[in-house]
Design an enzyme around this catalytic site. Structure first.
Site, PDB file in Angstrom:
ATOM      1  N   LYS A  54      43.635   1.169   3.811  1.00  0.00           N
ATOM      2  CA  LYS A  54      42.088   0.899   3.218  1.00  0.00           C
ATOM      3  C   LYS A  54      42.364  -0.022   3.308  1.00  0.00           C
ATOM      4  CE  LYS A  54      41.736   5.336   1.736  1.00  0.00           C
ATOM      5  NZ  LYS A  54      41.169   6.132  -0.113  1.00  0.00           N
ATOM      6  N   GLN A  98      43.320   7.204  -5.082  1.00  0.00           N
ATOM      7  CA  GLN A  98      43.842   8.384  -4.389  1.00  0.00           C
ATOM      8  C   GLN A  98      44.074   9.079  -4.947  1.00  0.00           C
ATOM      9  OE1 GLN A  98      43.955   7.000  -0.865  1.00  0.00           O
ATOM     10  NE2 GLN A  98      44.009   9.333  -0.867  1.00  0.00           N
ATOM     11  N   ASP A 121      33.784   6.404  -3.503  1.00  0.00           N
ATOM     12  CA  ASP A 121      34.266   7.357  -3.418  1.00  0.00           C
ATOM     13  C   ASP A 121      32.823   8.377  -2.883  1.00  0.00           C
ATOM     14  OD1 ASP A 121      36.363   7.668  -1.370  1.00  0.00           O
ATOM     15  OD2 ASP A 121      37.678   8.043  -3.177  1.00  0.00           O
TER      16      ASP A 121
END
Length: 294
Positions: A54, A98, A121
């Site tokens: 990422k 994460q 997200d």
């Protein structure tokens, strides 16, 4: 005749080029650099690899990447305090924590603590609620990536019967909601199947578009697919293979080699849905920067 391969790498590259132009324009005309805060707790190898990918993607298109790597014993209170700090930082337009988190941390509380304006997200209850209602919001990255694969491959969802195998909060539920919205990439009739579905093949054989998101290899076999259907394989499963350099190979949820002789279009694993997930995270971060101007 073998199915047409839906190339997620190529489509992802096209979108990233578009995002690169958007980012340059924001910097040049508005003096704004989209910023993404990435928070990783612990040393899980898969998570570390994903976060690194990422960060490389951010660098590729010109997004400011704020890297936060915390030890395994970080407390929930410490993590929530860091999230509050990023919520209030004007340089940060998106926050990504994460998953999975260590067991002593409540993931739902952490996700809920992220400001909805920075939930790139698309996991928070507010974002998912707005998605269901068809209101503007950050769309969950993998489901949004699936819709983009369909749109950019010329697959018509309007009036199609889509069968989704899997009901997770990350893929199954949100992609089903996107597909029946009255919008581009939607207007489909959607059936959701899961572990308690009786006679799964009777449903999958009805699908014009079949989305496999069960997380189990070989869930879908060739006999379960209607000839000419479009098959989207979301699964990423490590299957032991002593002949492979790493001792395993990545397999999807569908029997690719057999199904490609039945389907009209199909996504491979790897190289299908996977590349789109990070790309749509970048998309949401750039969108958040644009929203901040308003």
């Amino acid at each position: 005749m073998s199915a047409q391969i839906i190339d997620g790498k190529q489509i992802s590259a096209e979108i990233r080029n578009e995002l690169k132009e958007d980012t340059l324009k924001l910097k040049r005309e508005r003096c704004i650099t989209p910023g993404l805060a990435v928070i990783l707790v612990g040393d899980d190898p898969a998570s570390k690899s994903y976060v690194t990918a990422k960060e490389r993607a951010c660098q590729e298109i010109g997004i400011y990447s704020d890297d936060n790597r915390l030890p395994e014993n970080t407390t929930q209170a410490e993590l929530l305090a860091l999230i509050r700090q990023k919520n209030n930082d004007p340089r940060i337009h998106g926050i990504l924590v994460q998953l999975p988190l260590p067991k002593h941390i409540d993931s739902e509380a952490v996700i809920a603590a992220i400001s909805p304006e920075k939930d790139v997200d698309g996991f928070s209850p507010i974002s998912l609620g707005k998605l269901m209602l068809g209101q503007p919001t950050f769309l969950s990255c993998t489901p949004h990536g699936i819709i983009q694969l369909l749109l950019r491959s010329g697959v018509k969802t309007d009036g199609a019967h889509v069968v989704v195998v899997g009901r997770s909060n990350i893929v199954g539920k949100p992609v089903a909601n996107l597909l029946f919205q009255k919008a581009a990439g939607g207007n489909a009739t959607v059936t959701i199947c899961h572990t308690r579905t009786k006679d799964l093949p009777s449903f999958t054989r009805q699908a014009d578009i079949l989305i496999a998101a069960a997380g189990v290899p070989h869930t879908i076999t060739a006999g379960m697919v209607k000839p000419g259907a479009v098959v989207i394989d979301v699964g990423v499963n490590r299957v032991e293979d002593p002949t492979a350099a790493k001792g395993y190979r990545l397999k999807g949820d569908v029997d690719f080699d057999d199904i490609k002789e039945v389907a009209s279009m199909i996504t491979p694993v790897p190289g299908g849905v996977g590349p789109m997930t990070i790309t749509m995270l970048l998309y949401n971060t750039v969108l958040s920067a644009k929203n901040a101007l308003k």
